[in-house]
Design an enzyme around this catalytic site. Structure first.
Site, PDB file in Angstrom:
ATOM      1  CG  HIS A 189      31.111  45.058  22.173  1.00 38.12           C
ATOM      2  ND1 HIS A 189      31.143  46.317  20.699  1.00 38.12           N
ATOM      3  CD2 HIS A 189      30.421  46.674  23.048  1.00 38.12           C
ATOM      4  CE1 HIS A 189      30.831  47.900  21.998  1.00 38.12           C
ATOM      5  NE2 HIS A 189      30.693  47.366  23.123  1.00 38.12           N
ATOM      6  CD  GLU A 431      39.780  45.690  50.534  1.00 36.34           C
ATOM      7  OE1 GLU A 431      39.461  44.972  49.567  1.00 36.34           O
ATOM      8  OE2 GLU A 431      40.290  46.851  49.642  1.00 36.34           O
ATOM      9  CG  ASP A 455      41.914  41.228  49.339  1.00 35.58           C
ATOM     10  OD1 ASP A 455      42.484  40.700  49.309  1.00 35.58           O
ATOM     11  OD2 ASP A 455      41.656  42.173  48.476  1.00 35.58           O
ATOM     12  CB  CYS A 502      30.910  44.510  47.140  1.00 34.38           C
ATOM     13  SG  CYS A 502      33.030  44.501  47.921  1.00 34.38           S
TER      14      CYS A 502
HETATM   15  C1  PEP Z   1      37.139  42.094  48.556  1.00 34.62           C
HETATM   16  O1  PEP Z   1      38.230  41.939  48.872  1.00 34.62           O
HETATM   17  O2  PEP Z   1      36.304  41.042  48.395  1.00 34.62           O
HETATM   18  C2  PEP Z   1      36.638  42.755  46.844  1.00 34.62           C
HETATM   19  C3  PEP Z   1      35.340  42.598  46.864  1.00 34.62           C
HETATM   20  O3  PEP Z   1      37.591  43.120  46.021  1.00 34.62           O
HETATM   21  P1  PEP Z   1      38.490  42.620  45.366  1.00 34.62           P
HETATM   22  O4  PEP Z   1      38.018  41.471  45.271  1.00 34.62           O
HETATM   23  O5  PEP Z   1      38.307  43.204  44.251  1.00 34.62           O
HETATM   24  O6  PEP Z   1      40.034  42.333  46.022  1.00 34.62           O
HETATM   25 MG    MG Z   2      40.065  43.252  47.913  1.00 31.23          MG
END
Ligand code: PEP
Ligand code: MG
Length: 553
Positions: A189, A431, A455, A502
Site C-alpha cells: 500500500h 506472442e 515474447d 501490450c
Molecule cells: C508479452 O509477451 O509481450 C506480454 C505482454 O506478456 P508477458 O510480458 O507477461 O509475457
Molecule cells: Mg508474453
C-alpha cells in the site's frame, strides 16, 4: 559517497536531506502504564481507540480529497480494524492478565496480524501489515505521539526500515521529496500511495545508511532504485540536471491530461494500462489511463502459497472492475511457467522453460485450473466491462478448446442462477511467430488480439528475453517483428476484430507513428507512460509516416 541499490517504486529523482523516520517511535514502550489499575487502563484504551478511529476517518477523508477513493479505503479499513471487536477483546484480556496497556495492544495486534497472515484469502492475508500499523498507531497515541513526520523544515528524503501509508500521508509533503526503505515491497500500500503521490522512491535497499549520516544530502533515483548518500559534486550536478529534465517533461505531459488520444489527422486510439495487481487501479486512474489493457493474473498465483480459490480470484477481479468504474478491463488468464514459476504447480526443471510447459499448455492438461479462473472472471463480469485474454495460443484448436470451457462455465453459472455479462469478449495474445503467421485463421474465432511484443521478439529472434548477455541483440525494432505486427493488424481487421499492443514496445514513442499507421486500435502501457504516449499520438500525422522505413520494404 555511498550507493545503495533497491527496487524502484515511483519514477523520478528526489534530492533532499537525509532524515531517518525513527523506528523507536513505532515500537512499544511501557512508559506511564505501570501505575494504572486495570480499570483505568481499559478506560484509557477506549479513549485512545476513539482518538485513533477519528484520526483514521480524518485520514480517509484527506486521502479521498488529495489522492483518490482507493487510497481513502486504506484508512477506512484501518478505522474498522481499530474498532474491531476481536482486537478489543484481546486487549481487555491482556490487561486482565496483568499486562501493561502498551503490551496488551502489541500482543493483540500481533495476534490479529498472525491470524490474517494465515488466511487463505490473499486480500485478507495482505492485511496483516495493516493490523501491525493500526496497533503502532494506538501505541503512538498512548504515548501522545502521532505517526509520520508532520513538519519538515527543509527538502527531505526519508529513510526507514519500512514506512506505513499513514506515515506517508501525514508527512509534510511540501518538503518531502522522496523516500527509501530497507524492507518493503513494490506492491505494498505504501508503494501504491507513493505512485499516487508521485513520490520518487525505492524499497528493499537492504540495510540503511549509518545514522550518523542524518543531515547529509541524498538522492533517490526512482527510475533505477538507486540511492546515493553524500554524493560528490559531479554526481549531484548530474542528478540536478536529470531532475530538471524530468520536471520539464512532466509539466509538458500534464498538459495532455483529459485530451483524446487522437492524431493530427484525426485517428483515435485507446490508451490503456498494464498492471499486475488490483491495487494498481488507482495508478491507472491517477495517470488518466482509459482502462486496463492487460491484467497479468499470474501474479495472483505467484503471491499465493497454493492455487487461489475461485472466491479469492472473484474478489480481486470484481474489485478491479468496480474500481475502474465501467472502463474496459482486459484480464489475462494465468501465464504461469517460463520465467514465472510457481512451486505448487509442480512443473519441475525443464531444459528450456521459455519453450516449455506454460499457461494454456498447463490448462489443457489440468482444465480445472482454467475452469476455476473462468468462473471467477465470469462472476466478476457483472460488475464492469470485462474482456478475457488467453496467452500463448498458437493454433485455432487451442482457442476452440478454451471456447468450449468458456461455454461450459456460462452454462453452469446460468444453471446456478448467477448473473454475468453475456457480452464478455474472449481474445488471445499474439506472442509467437506461429500465431502471427496464422493470425488470419485465429481472427475468425478470437474476439480480439493483443500483441505481446516481449515474447514475440524473444521467439521470433530466438533471443531469451531474460539473458543479459544478449540484451544488446534483443531488438524489438527488427523488421521481422514490425512486419508481423502489420500483418496481424491486417488479418484482424479483415475479420472486423480489434488489435491492441501490450508488450513493452507499446510505450516506445519512436514506434508510435508505426503502430498508428499500421492501424493498431489500442496501446497498453504501464500507468506512468500514459500521458507521454498521448503526447506522441497527438503529435503524429499519419499522412507523413513512411511505413517503408519501418518495414524495410
Ligand atoms: C508479452 O509477451 O509481450 C506480454 C505482454 O506478456 P508477458 O510480458 O507477461 O509475457
Ligand atoms: Mg508474453
Amino acid at each position: 559517497m555511498i550507493t545503495l541499490r533497491g527496487k524502484p517504486v515511483m519514477e523520478g529523482i528526489a534530492i533532499g536531506i537525509l532524515r531517518f523516520l525513527e523506528a523507536e517511535a513505532r515500537t512499544v514502550e511501557d512508559a506511564g502504564s505501570v501505575e494504572c489499575t486495570p480499570e483505568e487502563m481499559k478506560k484509557r484504551f477506549y479513549e485512545i481507540r476513539e482518538a485513533v478511529a477519528a484520526e483514521c476517518a480524518g485520514l480517509a477523508e484527506r486521502a479521498r480529497v488529495e489522492v483518490g477513493q482507493s487510497e481513502a479505503e486504506i484508512f477506512a479499513t484501518h478505522r474498522l480494524m481499530v474498532l474491531d471487536g476481536d482486537l478489543e477483546d484481546a486487549v481487555l484480556s491482556g490487561i486482565e492478565a496483568g499486562k501493561s496497556l502498551a503490551d496488551a495492544i502489541r500482543q493483540a495486534g500481533e495476534g490479529l496480524a498472525a491470524m490474517l497472515a494465515a488466511m487463505e484469502d490473499d486480500y485478507l492475508r495482505a492485511r496483516a501489515a495493516d493490523a501491525k500499523d493500526v496497533c503502532a498507531r494506538l501505541i503512538a497515541a498512548l504515548r501522545g505521539e502521532r505517526a509520520g513526520v508532520s513538519r519538515l523544515d527543509v527538502p527531505t528524503v526519508l529513510a526507514a526500515a519500512d514506512i506505513t501509508p499513514a506515515e506517508l500521508l501525514q508527512s509534510d509533503r511540501t518538503q518531502l521529496m522522496g523516500f527509501f526503505t530497507a524492507d518493503g515491497a513494490t506492491g505494498s500500500h505504501t508503494a501504491i500511495l507513493a505512485r499516487s503521490l508521485a513520490l520518487p522512491s525505492a524499497v528493499a535497499v537492504g540495510s540503511l545508511p549509518d545514522r550518523s549520516l542524518e543531515g547529509e544530502t541524498v538522492i533517490v533515483d526512482g527510475f533505477t532504485g538507486e540511492v546515493i548518500v553524500s554524493p560528490d559534486t559531479r554526481t549531484l550536478a548530474l542528478y540536478c540536471e536529470k531532475q530538471a529534465a524530468v520536471k520539464a517533461e512532466r509539466q509538458l505531459e500534464e498538459t495532455f491530461r483529459g485530451l483524446p488520444n487522437c492524431t493530427l489527422d484525426g485517428y483515435e486510439v485507446q490508451v490503456v494500462c498494464n498492471i499486475g495487481r488490483g491495487e494498481e487501479a488507482a495508478a491507472v486512474l491517477q495517470n488518466d489511463g482509459g482502462g486496463v489493457g492487460l491484467f497479468r493474473s499470474e501474479f495472483l498465483y505467484l503471491e499465493s502459497p497454493d492455487f487461489p480459490s475461485e472466491e479469492t480470484q472473484y474478489r480481486v477481479y470484481r474489485r478491479l472492475l468496480e474500481d475502474m468504474g465501467g472502463r474496459p478491463v482486459v484480464i489475462r488468464t494465468m501465464d504461469v511457467g517460463a520465467d514465472k514459476q510457481v512451486g505448487y504447480f509442480g512443473i519441475g526443471r525443464e531444459e528450456n522453460p521459455a519453450l516449455g510447459y506454460r499457461s494454456i499448455r498447463i490448462c489443457m492438461d489440468r482444465p480445472e485450473i482454467l475452469t476455476t479462473q473462468l468462473r471467477a472472471l465470469y462472476r466478476a463480469s457483472a460488475f464492469g466491462k470485462l474482456s478475457i485474454l488467453v496467452p500463448m495460443i498458437i493454433s485455432p484448436s487451442e482457442l476452440l478448446w478454451v471456447r468450449t470451457k468458456e461455454q461450459e462455465v456460462r452454462d453452469e453459472l446460468r444453471a446456478e442462477g448467477i448473473t454475468f455479462d453475456p457480452d464478455v469478449k474472449l481474445g488471445i495474445m499474439i506472442e509467437t511467430p506461429a500465431a502471427a503467421v496464422v493470425s488470419d485463421l485465429l481472427a475468425k474465432d478470437a474476439d480480439f488480439f493483443s500483441i505481446g511484443t516481449n515474447d514475440l521478439t524473444q521467439y521470433a529472434l530466438a533471443m531469451d528475453r531474460q539473458n543479459p548477455r544478449i540484451e544488446r541483440f534483443y531488438d524489438p525494432h527488427h523488421p521481422a517483428i514490425l512486419r508481423m505486427i502489420a500483418t496481424v493488424v491486417e488479418n484482424a481487421h479483415r475479420e472486423g476484430k480489434k488489435v491492441s499492443v501490450c508488450g513493452e514496445l507499446a510505450r516506445d514513442t519512436s514506434l508510435t507513428p508505426f503502430f498508428l499507421s499500421a492501424g493498431v486500435d489500442s496501446l497498453s502501457v504501464s500507468p506512468p507512460y500514459v500521458l507521454r504516449l498521448r503526447r506522441a499520438i497527438r503529435e503524429c500525422d499519419r499522412s507523413k509516416v513512411k511505413m517503408k522505413d519501418f518495414l524495410k520494404t
